[in-house]
Design a protein around this motif. Sequence first.
Motif, PDB file in Angstrom:
ATOM      1  N   GLY A  23       0.781  -1.236   0.000  1.00 46.15           N
ATOM      2  CA  GLY A  23       0.000   0.000   0.000  1.00 46.15           C
ATOM      3  C   GLY A  23       0.803   1.271   0.000  1.00 46.15           C
ATOM      4  O   GLY A  23       0.236   2.366  -0.142  1.00 46.15           O
ATOM      5  N   ASN A  24       2.128   1.184   0.142  1.00 47.96           N
ATOM      6  CA  ASN A  24       2.945   2.398   0.201  1.00 47.96           C
ATOM      7  C   ASN A  24       2.982   3.161  -1.120  1.00 47.96           C
ATOM      8  O   ASN A  24       3.407   4.326  -1.141  1.00 47.96           O
ATOM      9  CB  ASN A  24       4.380   2.056   0.620  1.00 47.96           C
ATOM     10  CG  ASN A  24       4.463   1.597   2.065  1.00 47.96           C
ATOM     11  OD1 ASN A  24       3.607   1.914   2.868  1.00 47.96           O
ATOM     12  ND2 ASN A  24       5.500   0.826   2.375  1.00 47.96           N
ATOM     13  N   PHE A  25       2.572   2.508  -2.181  1.00 46.37           N
ATOM     14  CA  PHE A  25       2.607   3.158  -3.494  1.00 46.37           C
ATOM     15  C   PHE A  25       1.202   3.515  -3.982  1.00 46.37           C
ATOM     16  O   PHE A  25       1.009   3.794  -5.173  1.00 46.37           O
ATOM     17  CB  PHE A  25       3.311   2.255  -4.506  1.00 46.37           C
ATOM     18  CG  PHE A  25       4.725   1.942  -4.118  1.00 46.37           C
ATOM     19  CD1 PHE A  25       5.735   2.870  -4.332  1.00 46.37           C
ATOM     20  CD2 PHE A  25       5.046   0.745  -3.505  1.00 46.37           C
ATOM     21  CE1 PHE A  25       7.045   2.595  -3.955  1.00 46.37           C
ATOM     22  CE2 PHE A  25       6.346   0.461  -3.123  1.00 46.37           C
ATOM     23  CZ  PHE A  25       7.351   1.397  -3.348  1.00 46.37           C
ATOM     24  N   ILE A  26       0.239   3.519  -3.057  1.00 44.02           N
ATOM     25  CA  ILE A  26      -1.145   3.840  -3.381  1.00 44.02           C
ATOM     26  C   ILE A  26      -1.525   5.117  -2.650  1.00 44.02           C
ATOM     27  O   ILE A  26      -1.288   5.248  -1.439  1.00 44.02           O
ATOM     28  CB  ILE A  26      -2.104   2.703  -2.952  1.00 44.02           C
ATOM     29  CG1 ILE A  26      -1.583   1.333  -3.418  1.00 44.02           C
ATOM     30  CG2 ILE A  26      -3.512   2.979  -3.454  1.00 44.02           C
ATOM     31  CD1 ILE A  26      -1.499   1.156  -4.898  1.00 44.02           C
ATOM     32  N   THR A  27      -2.123   6.077  -3.355  1.00 48.01           N
ATOM     33  CA  THR A  27      -2.549   7.321  -2.705  1.00 48.01           C
ATOM     34  C   THR A  27      -3.802   7.074  -1.866  1.00 48.01           C
ATOM     35  O   THR A  27      -4.441   6.021  -1.964  1.00 48.01           O
ATOM     36  CB  THR A  27      -2.862   8.403  -3.750  1.00 48.01           C
ATOM     37  OG1 THR A  27      -4.035   8.021  -4.491  1.00 48.01           O
ATOM     38  CG2 THR A  27      -1.695   8.595  -4.715  1.00 48.01           C
ATOM     39  N   SER A  28      -4.144   8.066  -1.070  1.00 48.92           N
ATOM     40  CA  SER A  28      -5.344   7.939  -0.238  1.00 48.92           C
ATOM     41  C   SER A  28      -6.602   7.824  -1.076  1.00 48.92           C
ATOM     42  O   SER A  28      -7.616   7.291  -0.614  1.00 48.92           O
ATOM     43  CB  SER A  28      -5.452   9.147   0.702  1.00 48.92           C
ATOM     44  OG  SER A  28      -5.499  10.359  -0.037  1.00 48.92           O
ATOM     45  N   ARG A  51       2.445   7.927  -8.416  1.00 49.73           N
ATOM     46  CA  ARG A  51       3.389   7.829  -9.526  1.00 49.73           C
ATOM     47  C   ARG A  51       4.787   8.305  -9.127  1.00 49.73           C
ATOM     48  O   ARG A  51       5.785   7.737  -9.550  1.00 49.73           O
ATOM     49  CB  ARG A  51       2.863   8.619 -10.728  1.00 49.73           C
ATOM     50  CG  ARG A  51       1.527   8.076 -11.251  1.00 49.73           C
ATOM     51  CD  ARG A  51       1.006   8.894 -12.414  1.00 49.73           C
ATOM     52  NE  ARG A  51       1.789   8.714 -13.599  1.00 49.73           N
ATOM     53  CZ  ARG A  51       1.639   7.714 -14.469  1.00 49.73           C
ATOM     54  NH1 ARG A  51       0.734   6.777 -14.252  1.00 49.73           N
ATOM     55  NH2 ARG A  51       2.386   7.641 -15.549  1.00 49.73           N
ATOM     56  N   ALA A  52       4.871   9.356  -8.300  1.00 51.58           N
ATOM     57  CA  ALA A  52       6.179   9.861  -7.897  1.00 51.58           C
ATOM     58  C   ALA A  52       6.909   8.824  -7.044  1.00 51.58           C
ATOM     59  O   ALA A  52       8.105   8.571  -7.246  1.00 51.58           O
ATOM     60  CB  ALA A  52       6.023  11.161  -7.128  1.00 51.58           C
ATOM     61  N   ALA A  53       6.200   8.210  -6.114  1.00 53.68           N
ATOM     62  CA  ALA A  53       6.824   7.204  -5.252  1.00 53.68           C
ATOM     63  C   ALA A  53       7.229   5.975  -6.058  1.00 53.68           C
ATOM     64  O   ALA A  53       8.326   5.430  -5.870  1.00 53.68           O
ATOM     65  CB  ALA A  53       5.862   6.806  -4.131  1.00 53.68           C
ATOM     66  N   MET A  54       6.361   5.556  -6.964  1.00 55.78           N
ATOM     67  CA  MET A  54       6.678   4.379  -7.765  1.00 55.78           C
ATOM     68  C   MET A  54       7.833   4.673  -8.722  1.00 55.78           C
ATOM     69  O   MET A  54       8.708   3.825  -8.934  1.00 55.78           O
ATOM     70  CB  MET A  54       5.449   3.909  -8.533  1.00 55.78           C
ATOM     71  CG  MET A  54       5.669   2.642  -9.344  1.00 55.78           C
ATOM     72  SD  MET A  54       6.117   1.201  -8.335  1.00 55.78           S
ATOM     73  CE  MET A  54       4.482   0.696  -7.749  1.00 55.78           C
ATOM     74  N   ARG A  55       7.854   5.886  -9.282  1.00 54.00           N
ATOM     75  CA  ARG A  55       8.944   6.245 -10.196  1.00 54.00           C
ATOM     76  C   ARG A  55      10.287   6.155  -9.472  1.00 54.00           C
ATOM     77  O   ARG A  55      11.251   5.577  -9.990  1.00 54.00           O
ATOM     78  CB  ARG A  55       8.734   7.656 -10.744  1.00 54.00           C
ATOM     79  CG  ARG A  55       9.800   8.080 -11.762  1.00 54.00           C
ATOM     80  CD  ARG A  55       9.657   9.536 -12.178  1.00 54.00           C
ATOM     81  NE  ARG A  55       8.350   9.824 -12.724  1.00 54.00           N
ATOM     82  CZ  ARG A  55       7.470  10.635 -12.176  1.00 54.00           C
ATOM     83  NH1 ARG A  55       7.746  11.248 -11.029  1.00 54.00           N
ATOM     84  NH2 ARG A  55       6.309  10.860 -12.743  1.00 54.00           N
ATOM     85  N   ALA A  56      10.356   6.725  -8.274  1.00 53.56           N
ATOM     86  CA  ALA A  56      11.604   6.678  -7.505  1.00 53.56           C
ATOM     87  C   ALA A  56      11.980   5.236  -7.175  1.00 53.56           C
ATOM     88  O   ALA A  56      13.164   4.859  -7.231  1.00 53.56           O
ATOM     89  CB  ALA A  56      11.450   7.499  -6.226  1.00 53.56           C
TER      90      ALA A  56
END
Length: 210
Positions: free
Chosen positions: A56-61, A67-72
């Motif tokens: 869930g760390n790559f899913i927004t509320s 996308r920014a977290a997944m891109r990194a």
Amino acid sequence: MPFTIGLTGGIGSGKSTVAREFEARGITVIDADAIAHSLTAPGGAAMELIRQAFGGNFITSEGALDRAAMRAHVFAAPAERQRLEAILHPMIRAATTQAADAATSPYRILMIPLLVEAQKRDPAWRTRFDRILVVDCTEETQVRRVMARSGLSADAVRAIMASQATRSQRRAAADDLFDNEDETLPLDTRVGQLHEQYLDAACGKTAATV
């Protein structure tokens, strides 16, 4: 199969601008990036698979892909990028095929930013297209355009570019090369010239199959 153009180019090259000119002439443009966004929007078909694979760390509320977290994450770990692509790419390919089959314009354009990369992984991709149109500009222009529209740093933009095919690889794959820094003729005039060529080619292909 109707006459099909594969439209591609590096980030910031101006693909979307060129695509809009074709759309203004009544041509169906199927945007693989837009399809990817719909798959990763809240309730998108890919979201549960992404949640299962990455947590869930790559899913927004709101339930969309962050996308920014997944891109990194995927830039730091190429194997993770491959895992994400294994989820998204079959879905994107199925959706683009469905949309292309429904198109009724004289020819159709599939705008696929990573077309050259996909072709390298699966050479059969090339058989989907009658022509590959590459929108091209210098790397310096790419960096400047992406920084202006996204707020990313130059280093961040160059990191994205480094994960994509090189400019020379895209140019080598092109049947038609659209220099998006050439100001000899207006952009719409040059797109219009290509449009007429594609109409002629599409009519010729149709006649050959009758």
